[in-house]
Scaffold this motif. Structure first.
Motif, PDB file in Angstrom:
ATOM      1  N   SER A 115       0.593  -1.338  -0.094  1.00  0.00           N
ATOM      2  CA  SER A 115       0.030   0.050   0.242  1.00  0.00           C
ATOM      3  C   SER A 115       1.187   1.406  -0.390  1.00  0.00           C
ATOM      4  O   SER A 115       0.300   2.006  -0.786  1.00  0.00           O
ATOM      5  N   ALA A 116       1.803   1.579   1.038  1.00  0.00           N
ATOM      6  CA  ALA A 116       2.778   2.638   0.841  1.00  0.00           C
ATOM      7  C   ALA A 116       3.455   2.592  -0.125  1.00  0.00           C
ATOM      8  O   ALA A 116       3.669   3.482  -1.248  1.00  0.00           O
ATOM      9  N   ALA A 117       4.102   2.026  -0.922  1.00  0.00           N
ATOM     10  CA  ALA A 117       4.509   1.561  -2.508  1.00  0.00           C
ATOM     11  C   ALA A 117       3.172   2.235  -3.347  1.00  0.00           C
ATOM     12  O   ALA A 117       4.096   3.366  -4.515  1.00  0.00           O
ATOM     13  N   SER A 118       2.427   2.086  -3.148  1.00  0.00           N
ATOM     14  CA  SER A 118       1.530   2.335  -5.011  1.00  0.00           C
ATOM     15  C   SER A 118       1.116   3.614  -4.862  1.00  0.00           C
ATOM     16  O   SER A 118       0.451   4.217  -5.126  1.00  0.00           O
ATOM     17  N   ASN A 119       0.245   3.726  -3.163  1.00  0.00           N
ATOM     18  CA  ASN A 119      -0.353   5.339  -3.163  1.00  0.00           C
ATOM     19  C   ASN A 119       0.229   6.540  -1.974  1.00  0.00           C
ATOM     20  O   ASN A 119       0.278   6.908  -2.169  1.00  0.00           O
ATOM     21  N   GLY A 120       1.286   5.484  -0.913  1.00  0.00           N
ATOM     22  CA  GLY A 120       1.291   6.263   0.041  1.00  0.00           C
ATOM     23  C   GLY A 120       0.209   6.953   1.188  1.00  0.00           C
ATOM     24  O   GLY A 120       0.650   7.671   2.567  1.00  0.00           O
ATOM     25  N   LYS A 121      -0.819   6.626   0.816  1.00  0.00           N
ATOM     26  CA  LYS A 121      -2.134   7.570   1.872  1.00  0.00           C
ATOM     27  C   LYS A 121      -2.119   6.812   3.007  1.00  0.00           C
ATOM     28  O   LYS A 121      -2.463   5.416   2.998  1.00  0.00           O
ATOM     29  N   LYS A 122      -2.270   7.329   5.001  1.00  0.00           N
ATOM     30  CA  LYS A 122      -2.053   7.051   6.251  1.00  0.00           C
ATOM     31  C   LYS A 122      -3.205   5.851   5.492  1.00  0.00           C
ATOM     32  O   LYS A 122      -3.282   4.995   6.623  1.00  0.00           O
ATOM     33  N   ASP A 123      -4.290   6.052   5.338  1.00  0.00           N
ATOM     34  CA  ASP A 123      -5.426   5.110   6.393  1.00  0.00           C
ATOM     35  C   ASP A 123      -5.355   4.305   4.752  1.00  0.00           C
ATOM     36  O   ASP A 123      -6.238   3.706   5.904  1.00  0.00           O
ATOM     37  N   ASN A 124      -5.066   3.791   3.972  1.00  0.00           N
ATOM     38  CA  ASN A 124      -5.031   3.103   3.153  1.00  0.00           C
ATOM     39  C   ASN A 124      -4.016   1.921   4.122  1.00  0.00           C
ATOM     40  O   ASN A 124      -4.297   0.873   3.838  1.00  0.00           O
ATOM     41  N   ILE A 125      -2.947   2.524   3.951  1.00  0.00           N
ATOM     42  CA  ILE A 125      -1.828   1.248   4.485  1.00  0.00           C
ATOM     43  C   ILE A 125      -2.625   1.179   5.529  1.00  0.00           C
ATOM     44  O   ILE A 125      -2.082  -0.201   5.794  1.00  0.00           O
ATOM     45  N   ALA A 126      -2.945   1.380   6.487  1.00  0.00           N
ATOM     46  CA  ALA A 126      -4.177   0.880   7.750  1.00  0.00           C
ATOM     47  C   ALA A 126      -4.648  -0.036   7.369  1.00  0.00           C
ATOM     48  O   ALA A 126      -4.512  -1.281   8.085  1.00  0.00           O
ATOM     49  N   VAL A 127      -5.526   0.281   6.495  1.00  0.00           N
ATOM     50  CA  VAL A 127      -6.992  -0.789   5.686  1.00  0.00           C
ATOM     51  C   VAL A 127      -5.673  -2.033   5.411  1.00  0.00           C
ATOM     52  O   VAL A 127      -6.508  -3.009   5.192  1.00  0.00           O
ATOM     53  N   ASP A 128      -5.203  -1.782   4.200  1.00  0.00           N
ATOM     54  CA  ASP A 128      -4.485  -2.632   3.571  1.00  0.00           C
ATOM     55  C   ASP A 128      -3.766  -3.654   4.781  1.00  0.00           C
ATOM     56  O   ASP A 128      -3.686  -4.805   4.888  1.00  0.00           O
ATOM     57  N   ALA A 129      -3.111  -3.178   5.377  1.00  0.00           N
ATOM     58  CA  ALA A 129      -2.057  -3.603   6.880  1.00  0.00           C
ATOM     59  C   ALA A 129      -3.359  -4.940   7.298  1.00  0.00           C
ATOM     60  O   ALA A 129      -2.850  -6.566   7.517  1.00  0.00           O
ATOM     61  N   ILE A 130      -4.483  -4.553   7.358  1.00  0.00           N
ATOM     62  CA  ILE A 130      -5.920  -5.205   8.089  1.00  0.00           C
ATOM     63  C   ILE A 130      -5.876  -6.218   7.088  1.00  0.00           C
ATOM     64  O   ILE A 130      -6.030  -7.236   7.953  1.00  0.00           O
ATOM     65  N   THR A 131      -6.362  -6.065   5.915  1.00  0.00           N
ATOM     66  CA  THR A 131      -6.680  -6.605   5.129  1.00  0.00           C
ATOM     67  C   THR A 131      -6.033  -7.976   4.844  1.00  0.00           C
ATOM     68  O   THR A 131      -5.963  -9.083   4.846  1.00  0.00           O
ATOM     69  N   GLY A 132      -4.307  -7.901   4.113  1.00  0.00           N
ATOM     70  CA  GLY A 132      -2.824  -8.217   4.535  1.00  0.00           C
ATOM     71  C   GLY A 132      -3.464  -8.953   5.533  1.00  0.00           C
ATOM     72  O   GLY A 132      -3.043 -10.745   5.118  1.00  0.00           O
TER      73      GLY A 132
END
Length: 146
Positions: A115-132
């Motif tokens: 997520s950080a490499a793709s878009n870098g938005k903090k909200d998306n990073i947290a959601v993608d970490a939880i999803t992963g």
């Protein structure tokens, strides 16, 4: 009452490529990259082949586009798999145990990094970490029960 019993097994041929990098961490990471990367590249080729057959003709441009897509998808998904396998193995070595928690941490770290490499938005990073973490943990439980 007469009865009979039958047993047997069905197995398919397997192909396994082993690359010895001299380190178990590197061996697992490269193995994950190659296996998942090959699956992603094969899926990409199958999808493009379907579209070409449906269209009814093939051109050199179609072939070039398919080859580029195949390499891109293989590298992308192979990298994600390599990161996941490497992180999970590292967590296993640090904790000294092999359980679902390693998969959860591996999935969370991989999801956050992608997520950080793709878009870098903090909200998306947290959601993608939880999803992963959720996907990796669920896969570990399903694998345990099957």
């Amino acid at each position: 009452m007469p009865w009979s019993r039958m047993s047997g097994s069905v197995s398919s041929p397997t192909v396994d490529v082993v690359i010895d990098m001299g380190n178990p961490f590197l061996n697992l990471t490269v193995d994950g990259f190659l296996k998942i990367g090959a699956v992603a590249a094969t899926r990409s080729v199958a999808e493009d082949t379907y579209h070409i057959i449906r269209k009814g003709s093939i051109s050199s441009n179609d072939f070039e586009k398919t080859l580029k897509k195949m390499c891109k998808e293989g590298a992308y998904w192979g990298t994600i798999a390599g990161v996941y396998v490497g992180v999970e193995y590292g967590v296993e070595r640090i904790r000294g145990t092999r359980d679902w928690k390693n998969a959860m941490v591996g999935g969370a770290v991989t999801g956050a990094l992608v997520s950080a490499a793709s878009n870098g938005k903090k909200d998306n990073i947290a959601v993608d970490a939880i999803t992963g973490a959720a996907i990796a943990t669920a896969a570990q439980f399903i694998n345990y029960f099957i």
